[in-house]
Design an enzyme around this catalytic site. Sequence first.
Site, PDB file in Angstrom:
ATOM      1  N   ASP A   1      -6.243  -4.232  11.551  1.00 33.93           N
ATOM      2  CA  ASP A   1      -5.073  -3.354  11.653  1.00 33.93           C
ATOM      3  C   ASP A   1      -4.876  -2.971  13.122  1.00 33.93           C
ATOM      4  OD1 ASP A   1      -3.019  -1.599  10.993  1.00 33.93           O
ATOM      5  OD2 ASP A   1      -4.346  -0.024  10.224  1.00 33.93           O
TER       6      ASP A   1
ATOM      7  N   CYS B   1       0.822  -1.214   0.000  1.00 27.37           N
ATOM      8  CA  CYS B   1       0.000   0.000   0.000  1.00 27.37           C
ATOM      9  C   CYS B   1       0.857   1.267   0.000  1.00 27.37           C
ATOM     10  CB  CYS B   1      -0.904  -0.008   1.232  1.00 27.37           C
ATOM     11  SG  CYS B   1      -2.273   1.154   1.069  1.00 27.37           S
TER      12      CYS B   1
HETATM   13  O1  LIG Z   1      -0.592   4.346   4.686  1.00 24.06           O
HETATM   14  C1  LIG Z   1      -1.163   5.367   5.087  1.00 24.06           C
HETATM   15  O2  LIG Z   1      -0.640   6.461   5.008  1.00 24.06           O
HETATM   16  C2  LIG Z   1      -2.527   5.256   5.681  1.00 24.06           C
HETATM   17  C3  LIG Z   1      -3.203   6.423   5.957  1.00 24.06           C
HETATM   18  C4  LIG Z   1      -4.470   6.370   6.511  1.00 24.06           C
HETATM   19  C5  LIG Z   1      -5.067   5.150   6.786  1.00 24.06           C
HETATM   20  C6  LIG Z   1      -4.390   3.973   6.520  1.00 24.06           C
HETATM   21  C7  LIG Z   1      -3.117   3.998   5.965  1.00 24.06           C
HETATM   22  N1  LIG Z   1      -2.421   2.830   5.672  1.00 24.06           N
HETATM   23  C8  LIG Z   1      -2.868   1.518   5.981  1.00 24.06           C
HETATM   24  O3  LIG Z   1      -2.601   1.208   7.325  1.00 24.06           O
HETATM   25  C9  LIG Z   1      -2.299  -0.154   7.476  1.00 24.06           C
HETATM   26  C10 LIG Z   1      -1.021  -0.351   8.270  1.00 24.06           C
HETATM   27  O4  LIG Z   1       0.056   0.255   7.696  1.00 24.06           O
HETATM   28  P1  LIG Z   1       1.574   0.029   8.218  1.00 24.06           P
HETATM   29  O5  LIG Z   1       2.110  -1.134   7.425  1.00 24.06           O
HETATM   30  O6  LIG Z   1       1.549  -0.235   9.678  1.00 24.06           O
HETATM   31  O7  LIG Z   1       2.265   1.285   7.860  1.00 24.06           O
HETATM   32  C11 LIG Z   1      -2.262  -0.737   6.086  1.00 24.06           C
HETATM   33  O8  LIG Z   1      -3.494  -1.392   5.874  1.00 24.06           O
HETATM   34  C12 LIG Z   1      -2.156   0.448   5.168  1.00 24.06           C
HETATM   35  O9  LIG Z   1      -2.881   0.189   3.979  1.00 24.06           O
END
Ligand SMILES: O=C(O)c1ccccc1N[C@@H]1O[C@H](COP(=O)(O)O)[C@@H](O)[C@H]1O
Length: 233
Positions: free
Chosen positions: A131, A8
């Site tokens: 998450d 992502c």
């Molecule tokens: O990635 C981002 O900036 C974000 C912003 C707002 C909501 C979700 C976001 N990312 C998502 O969060 C989880 C965990 O991410 P991480 O691997 O701990 O950084 C994942 O599902 C991203 O798609």
Amino acid sequence: MAIEIKICGLKTPETLEAALAAGADMVGAVFFAPSPRHLDLATAAALMARARGRAQVVALTVDADDAALDDIVAAVDPQALQLHGRETAERVAAIRARFGRPVWKAIGIAGREDLARLPDYAAVADRLLLDAKAPKGAALPGGNGVPFDWNLLAGLDLAKPFMLSGGLTPENVGHALALTRARGVDVSSGVESAPGVKDPARIAAFVRAARAFETAAGSRASALPAEQTSLAP
Ligand SMILES: O=C(O)c1ccccc1N[C@@H]1O[C@H](COP(=O)(O)O)[C@@H](O)[C@H]1O
């Protein structure tokens, strides 16, 4: 058991190509202005066009209204909408009905009490994304690079497949999959060298580690008698 892997918050052709070359199943574009991974519509449309037919394109939004979602769907034509805010189950159902495409709901998990919310969302979303809950005072509801206690998910029995996210890295994704039996994983911070800056080597390492778990789980299953080979969820 095939594991679905989503990378992502991709922002550049180089890192998108790195994710596709590594074998990611899904690539995500973030539409949330406070995020260091936020893309404007034109940039996202051009970037995600490169992924068409090579991986599923997922649009991540946070409490977006219908007008914003209309614009994203028109510009990017994502194969799924990932809702990462405080959307209610009713709002998830309404978005699914309006856009006629798969809707994923991200749910923040910090303790056992958060699991109680899952059945309502499982009834309306196409998939759940479990998450970590954002730390107090965080500017983002996700993408913070923090994990939650994966032991909370042991024995979880949902009517819908779930993916795992939050603080996943190439180093811990195999352990996370083994503990949770998640159907897929989603990563952002763990494959970056700085917030919003994806690292192609870490993307490749993440996909390799998740595939290594998949292969090992497949070998264990094929060593079982036929009637024991289902590794459901
Ligand atoms: O990635 C981002 O900036 C974000 C912003 C707002 C909501 C979700 C976001 N990312 C998502 O969060 C989880 C965990 O991410 P991480 O691997 O701990 O950084 C994942 O599902 C991203 O798609």
